[in-house]
Design an enzyme around this catalytic site. Structure first.
Site, PDB file in Angstrom:
ATOM      1  N   CYS C 202     -26.438 -17.643  35.286  1.00 42.19           N
ATOM      2  CA  CYS C 202     -25.710 -16.368  35.331  1.00 42.19           C
ATOM      3  C   CYS C 202     -24.235 -16.659  35.057  1.00 42.19           C
ATOM      4  CB  CYS C 202     -25.851 -15.721  36.698  1.00 42.19           C
ATOM      5  SG  CYS C 202     -27.528 -15.664  37.329  1.00 42.19           S
ATOM      6  N   HIS C 206     -21.171 -14.903  32.845  1.00 42.03           N
ATOM      7  CA  HIS C 206     -20.324 -14.034  33.654  1.00 42.03           C
ATOM      8  C   HIS C 206     -19.196 -14.725  34.402  1.00 42.03           C
ATOM      9  CE1 HIS C 206     -22.896 -10.735  32.597  1.00 42.03           C
ATOM     10  NE2 HIS C 206     -23.965 -11.405  32.988  1.00 42.03           N
ATOM     11  N   ARG C 245     -32.518  -5.552  35.622  1.00 40.15           N
ATOM     12  CA  ARG C 245     -31.507  -6.372  34.974  1.00 40.15           C
ATOM     13  C   ARG C 245     -31.766  -7.865  35.192  1.00 40.15           C
ATOM     14  NH1 ARG C 245     -30.021  -7.957  31.132  1.00 40.15           N
ATOM     15  NH2 ARG C 245     -27.929  -8.706  30.687  1.00 40.15           N
ATOM     16  N   CYS C 249     -32.751 -10.262  32.071  1.00 40.26           N
ATOM     17  CA  CYS C 249     -31.790 -11.329  31.813  1.00 40.26           C
ATOM     18  C   CYS C 249     -32.514 -12.663  31.712  1.00 40.26           C
ATOM     19  CB  CYS C 249     -30.776 -11.361  32.955  1.00 40.26           C
ATOM     20  SG  CYS C 249     -29.203 -12.024  32.472  1.00 40.26           S
TER      21      CYS C 249
END
Lengths: 103, 105, 288
Positions: C202, C206, C245, C249
């Protein structure tokens, strides 16, 4: 049932700005469902905005427009308190119409 | 010299064409063994909560090739799937310590 | 063919690594878990990286990273695409179950203005409870079938609940309980662990690349990223939950997704929400 058309029209002297959000699946007819079968085409073909008896905006749509379309435009004229009439017709012959007061 | 070369070329060609019957049967066994190994590795990756979508796709491709009798292709795909599964295991294992390198401190 | 060689190389490396790692596998976190310090460092990282963005604006994701996108979004927010789902959610929330009870009976304050407290740690069960999980448990406790975590109904319900909390600061609590700290730490580990054939965590998108593009999309910063959930995504032509999500993802980076609301997903939501404490709830949101 509630209208599928949400609209807001604001007059700023010479022009009126209009925004509308319309609830409609807008299926193009090219997409398959989870079983592999084509979802039949189901989309708005014509959308009209009428003010003072005249069409101030006409949209001729096809399957390329996405689900729940959003429209924004401005037209010359329009006074606060006057009415704006919005209607659509889809390829199945269904229609909806609504009126909104210009703010 | 030339005769010998032609001879070995012929044998090679025969091998390549899979004409020798013993080889064809071996190829189905190869596939079965490779597929079992790949599945086992993928299961291991599953325990580590890190399976790759490409491993599953390659396993499926192997099975599909086997269904139409193309065991060479099936075995090759199964071996590729095993390599993918093993790589995913390696990733999960090494990330157990390496994740801290990414951490905001 | 090159890919194949790379794969074989990797599996050879695996064999080598297995030999060398054999005696050195870690036995758990050596450092003490300090969520307060983590949250401080997390927020500082992003405010340092983007000094022109106000702390509370990080919840607007990609719009806080790009001026042009921001203007288009402001325009659209006057007639947001999540409106239909929000209305549906409001209706669903107030409709009684077959036994006469409602969702309000399952939540504090009747479920209004409480979204910012989720996920929370349930001491009795020893696990993290997300809003989505709480809603389905409410349904099951009242004789109703649970909703799918990735479809419209759950998205509509959480959209409504988020809306009633709009503007309230995220307020996640980690009780002084080793199980809660373990769940938090597990979520943190999930966030930073690379997975899938594309080897992304992640954090890769991000934390390392907010404001930059992945194909045509502008990446959102991790700070405040769950504050806008659930979101209407133009890509989905519809509303999607946090579960949706997380699972999509995973598949995008070629990792087989876990089941919605599995431990790791609930824990990573717990972690991400906690480090965004203080930032306002902006859900339901709209994203490209």
């Amino acid at each position: 049932m509630a209208s599928t058309i949400r609209v807001r029209a604001t007059s700023s002297g010479e022009t009126t700005e209009v925004q509308a959000l319309i609830q409609h699946p807008m299926d193009s007819g090219f997409v398959k469902d989870s079983k592999g079968e084509i979802i039949p085409p189901h989309f708005i073909q014509q959308l009209t905005f009428e003010y003072d008896g005249k069409n101030v905006f006409t949209a001729d749509w096809g399957g390329g427009v996405s689900k729940d379309p959003y429209v924004k435009f401005a037209f010359k004229g329009g006074k606060k308190g006057d009415e704006l009439k919005i209607s659509w017709v889809d390829n199945k012959g269904a229609t909806d119409t609504t009126t909104a007061k210009i703010q | 010299m030339r005769k010998a070369m032609l001879k070995s070329a012929l044998v090679l060609a025969l091998f390549a064409a899979g004409v020798l019957p013993a080889r064809a049967a071996g190829s189905e066994d190869d596939y079965k063994a490779a597929y079992a190994a790949a599945e086992a590795a993928n299961k291991e990756a599953g325990k580590l909560r890190n399976q790759w979508t490409t491993t599953a796709n390659t396993l499926a491709a192997a099975k599909k090739a086997a269904e139409v009798g193309d065991f060479d292709k099936a075995a090759a795909s199964a071996k590729e799937a095993e390599a993918l599964a093993k790589a995913s295991i390696f990733q999960a294992t090494s990330e157990k310590t390496r994740w801290r390198e990414m951490e905001i401190r | 063919m090159r890919l194949r060689s790379a794969i074989y190389l990797a599996s050879a490396a695996l064999a080598f690594a297995a030999l060398t790692l054999a005696g050195t596998l870690p036995s758990g976190a050596a450092d003490k878990v300090d969520p307060v310090a983590d949250a401080k460092a997390f927020q500082k990282f992003f405010t340092d990286k983007f000094p022109k963005v106000k702390l509370e604006d990080f919840v607007n994701g990609p719009y806080s990273m790009n001026e042009d996108l921001y203007r288009q979004w402001q325009d659209k927010e006057q007639f947001p695409p999540y409106e239909f789902s929000l209305e549906m959610g409001k209706e669903m929330f107030s409709k009684p179950f077959k036994n006469g009870k409602t969702y309000a009976d399952c939540f504090e304050n009747g479920g209004i203005g409480v979204r910012q407290n989720y996920p929370l740690f349930d001491a009795k069960e020893g696990k993290v409870i997300t809003l989505e999980l709480a809603l389905n448990r409410c349904r099951e406790a009242n004789g109703e079938q649970p909703y799918s975590y990735v479809r419209d109904e759950m998205a509509a319900l959480t959209a409504y609940m988020a809306f009633t909390s709009r503007g309230k600061p995220m307020d996640i609590k980690i009780p002084d309980d080793p199980r809660a700290l373990a769940a938090y730490e597990n979520g943190k580990e999930y966030f930073y662990t690379r997975r899938g054939q594309l080897n992304f965590s992640c954090a890769t998108c991000h934390v390392q690349s907010p404001g930059e593009r992945i194909r045509a999309e502008i990446l959102a910063p991790a700070l405040g990223i769950v504050n806008a959930m659930p979101i209407y995504r133009s890509e989905w032509s519809g509303m999607g939950t946090t579960s949706r999500r997380f699972t999509t993802c995973n598949s995008q980076i070629r990792g087989v997704p876990l089941s919605p609301q599995d431990d790791e997903y609930r824990n990573v939501e717990y972690y991400l929400s906690y480090v965004s404490n203080g930032l306002p709830i902006s859900g339901p949101g709209a994203r490209p």
